[in-house]
Design an enzyme around this catalytic site. Structure first.
Site, PDB file in Angstrom:
ATOM      1  N   ARG A 108      12.025  -5.279  -6.277  1.00  0.00           N
ATOM      2  CA  ARG A 108      10.633  -4.572  -6.833  1.00  0.00           C
ATOM      3  C   ARG A 108      11.143  -3.827  -7.947  1.00  0.00           C
ATOM      4  NH1 ARG A 108       6.012  -1.269  -3.739  1.00  0.00           N
ATOM      5  NH2 ARG A 108       5.293  -3.637  -3.455  1.00  0.00           N
ATOM      6  N   HIS A 135       2.674 -10.112  -8.191  1.00  0.00           N
ATOM      7  CA  HIS A 135       2.943  -9.430  -6.936  1.00  0.00           C
ATOM      8  C   HIS A 135       2.835 -10.787  -6.043  1.00  0.00           C
ATOM      9  CE1 HIS A 135       3.886  -7.098  -3.530  1.00  0.00           C
ATOM     10  NE2 HIS A 135       2.806  -6.101  -3.575  1.00  0.00           N
ATOM     11  N   GLN A 138       2.347 -10.616  -2.028  1.00  0.00           N
ATOM     12  CA  GLN A 138       0.970 -10.148  -1.678  1.00  0.00           C
ATOM     13  C   GLN A 138      -0.009 -11.106  -1.509  1.00  0.00           C
ATOM     14  OE1 GLN A 138       0.047  -6.382  -1.326  1.00  0.00           O
ATOM     15  NE2 GLN A 138      -1.782  -7.356  -0.309  1.00  0.00           N
ATOM     16  N   ASP A 231      -7.976  -2.403  -6.557  1.00  0.00           N
ATOM     17  CA  ASP A 231      -6.579  -2.058  -6.278  1.00  0.00           C
ATOM     18  C   ASP A 231      -6.726  -0.912  -6.994  1.00  0.00           C
ATOM     19  OD1 ASP A 231      -3.966  -1.701  -6.080  1.00  0.00           O
ATOM     20  OD2 ASP A 231      -3.485  -3.174  -8.062  1.00  0.00           O
ATOM     21  N   CYS A 272      -4.897  -4.388  -1.540  1.00  0.00           N
ATOM     22  CA  CYS A 272      -3.600  -4.642  -1.278  1.00  0.00           C
ATOM     23  C   CYS A 272      -2.859  -3.309  -0.808  1.00  0.00           C
ATOM     24  CB  CYS A 272      -2.540  -4.941  -2.566  1.00  0.00           C
ATOM     25  SG  CYS A 272      -3.074  -3.654  -3.966  1.00  0.00           S
ATOM     26  N   ARG A 317       1.147  -9.119   5.413  1.00  0.00           N
ATOM     27  CA  ARG A 317       2.531  -9.034   4.580  1.00  0.00           C
ATOM     28  C   ARG A 317       3.552  -9.473   5.325  1.00  0.00           C
ATOM     29  NH1 ARG A 317       2.692  -5.901   0.435  1.00  0.00           N
ATOM     30  NH2 ARG A 317       4.157  -7.473  -0.266  1.00  0.00           N
TER      31      ARG A 317
END
Ligand code: CP
Ligand code: NVA
Length: 330
Positions: A108, A135, A138, A231, A272, A317
């Site tokens: 990441r 991402h 996700q 988000d 998310c 996830r």
């Protein structure tokens, strides 16, 4: 011929076919079923993975750690403060060292090129745990959650409200295009989506029956919408000074009860996470003190309401990341 992702990296969904994405979703559903039924699945015993985080995380880190342990693997966590990467050792050298010790690498960080280079130099599968551009892990959790709600997702409309050029919006556009869905980017003209990516997704959509809409009108975004997604307004790595400008630009795109009511009956809300839906965080309280907003991208009533599925999404996830690790390492 069956699908095999063995030895592949998972860097962005543009690299995967719809059949491969559905294969990973089916695998994640199977892992979820096993977890719920207490069926042990230490299918990768003896393997080792390393998690490199240059940005903070709760869900992604925990999903990789729990998923890896459930599969019987060893896990090492490294953050910028505890490794030489970037400061005393180049990315290429770091990748070569890690590739000799670990069977897989999660990364990441900031530039997409870093995760692509890690894959190039390490020689082992690399998984993108979020970059400034994408991402992808996700996305599997998001579509898995939507699939649990609606079954077949073809023709379903997902609208992303807010900063439509961020990593989440970019990635949603790709996954919706791949899965034959309608993706709507709903945000101010000042933050329009990357034109090269829109073109790429339109080309994919032409093959899959998906469609891509871009609008600054929330009524259009909510019309016929099955999945309302938002988000945070300032992403990790962006300067704090942006808050004032973003609040101004994105306030009209807040997901609130009025907006939810304009969508299809039965529509769900996804996020998310983490989310600023109340004043229970230091940033949330600070923004309230400075700008008088008790919530930002989503109001508390929607976040706590009957249509909200963000915690199912967060759980997914783990199941989806486990599927990615298993499929690429087996
Ligand atoms: N959604 C997500 O990636 O959460 P974390 O930042 O907590 O990993
Ligand atoms: N756009 C957000 C996503 C967090 C999961 C960020 O990059 O900070």
């Amino acid at each position: 011929m069956g699908i095999s992702l063995s030895g592949r990296s998972f860097l962005k969904l543009l690299d995967f076919t719809p059949a491969e994405i559905n294969y990973l979703l089916d695998l994640a559903t199977e892992f979820k079923r096993m977890k719920y039924n207490g069926v042990e699945h230490k299918w990768l015993t003896g393997k080792q993975v390393v998690l490199l985080f240059e940005k903070t995380s709760t869900r992604t880190r925990c999903s990789f750690e729990v998923g890896a342990r459930d599969l019987g693997m060893g896990v090492t966590f490294l953050d910028p403060g505890s490794s030489q990467m970037g400061k005393k050792e180049s990315l290429a050298d770091t990748a070569k060292v890690l590739g000799r010790m670990f069977d897989g690498i999660e990364y990441r960080g900031f530039h997409q090129s870093v995760v692509e280079d890690l894959a190039k130099y390490s020689g082992v599968p690399v998984w993108n745990g979020l970059t400034d551009d994408f991402h992808p892990t996700q996305m599997l959790a998001d579509v898995m959650t939507a699939r649990e709600e609606f079954g077949d997702l073809r023709g379903k409309k997902l609208t992303f409200f807010g900063d439509v050029r961020n990593n989440i919006s970019n990635s949603l556009m790709v996954v919706c295009a791949k899965l034959g869905m309608t993706f709507c980017a709903c945000g101010p003209k000042e933050l329009s989506p990357r034109s090269d990516l829109v073109e790429q997704c339109q080309a994919i959509a032409a093959e899959t029956g998906a469609s891509i809409q871009i609008t600054d009108d929330v009524n259009e975004g909510a019309k016929g919408c099955d999945i309302l997604y938002t988000d945070i307004w300032v992403s990790m790595g962006e300067p704090e000074e942006l808050w004032a400008e973003r609040i101004q630009l994105l306030k009209p795109y807040q997901v609130n009860k009025e907006l939810m009511d304009k969508a299809n009956p039965g529509a769900i809300f996804l996020h998310c996470l983490p989310s600023f839906h109340d004043r229970e965080t230091t940033i949330g309280e600070d923004i309230y003190q400075k700008f008088g907003l008790p919530a930002m991208e989503v109001t508390d009533d929607v976040f706590l309401g009957k249509q909200a599925r963000q915690f199912e999404e967060a759980e997914n996830r783990m199941h989806t990341i486990k599927a990615i690790m298993y499929a690429t390492l087996k």
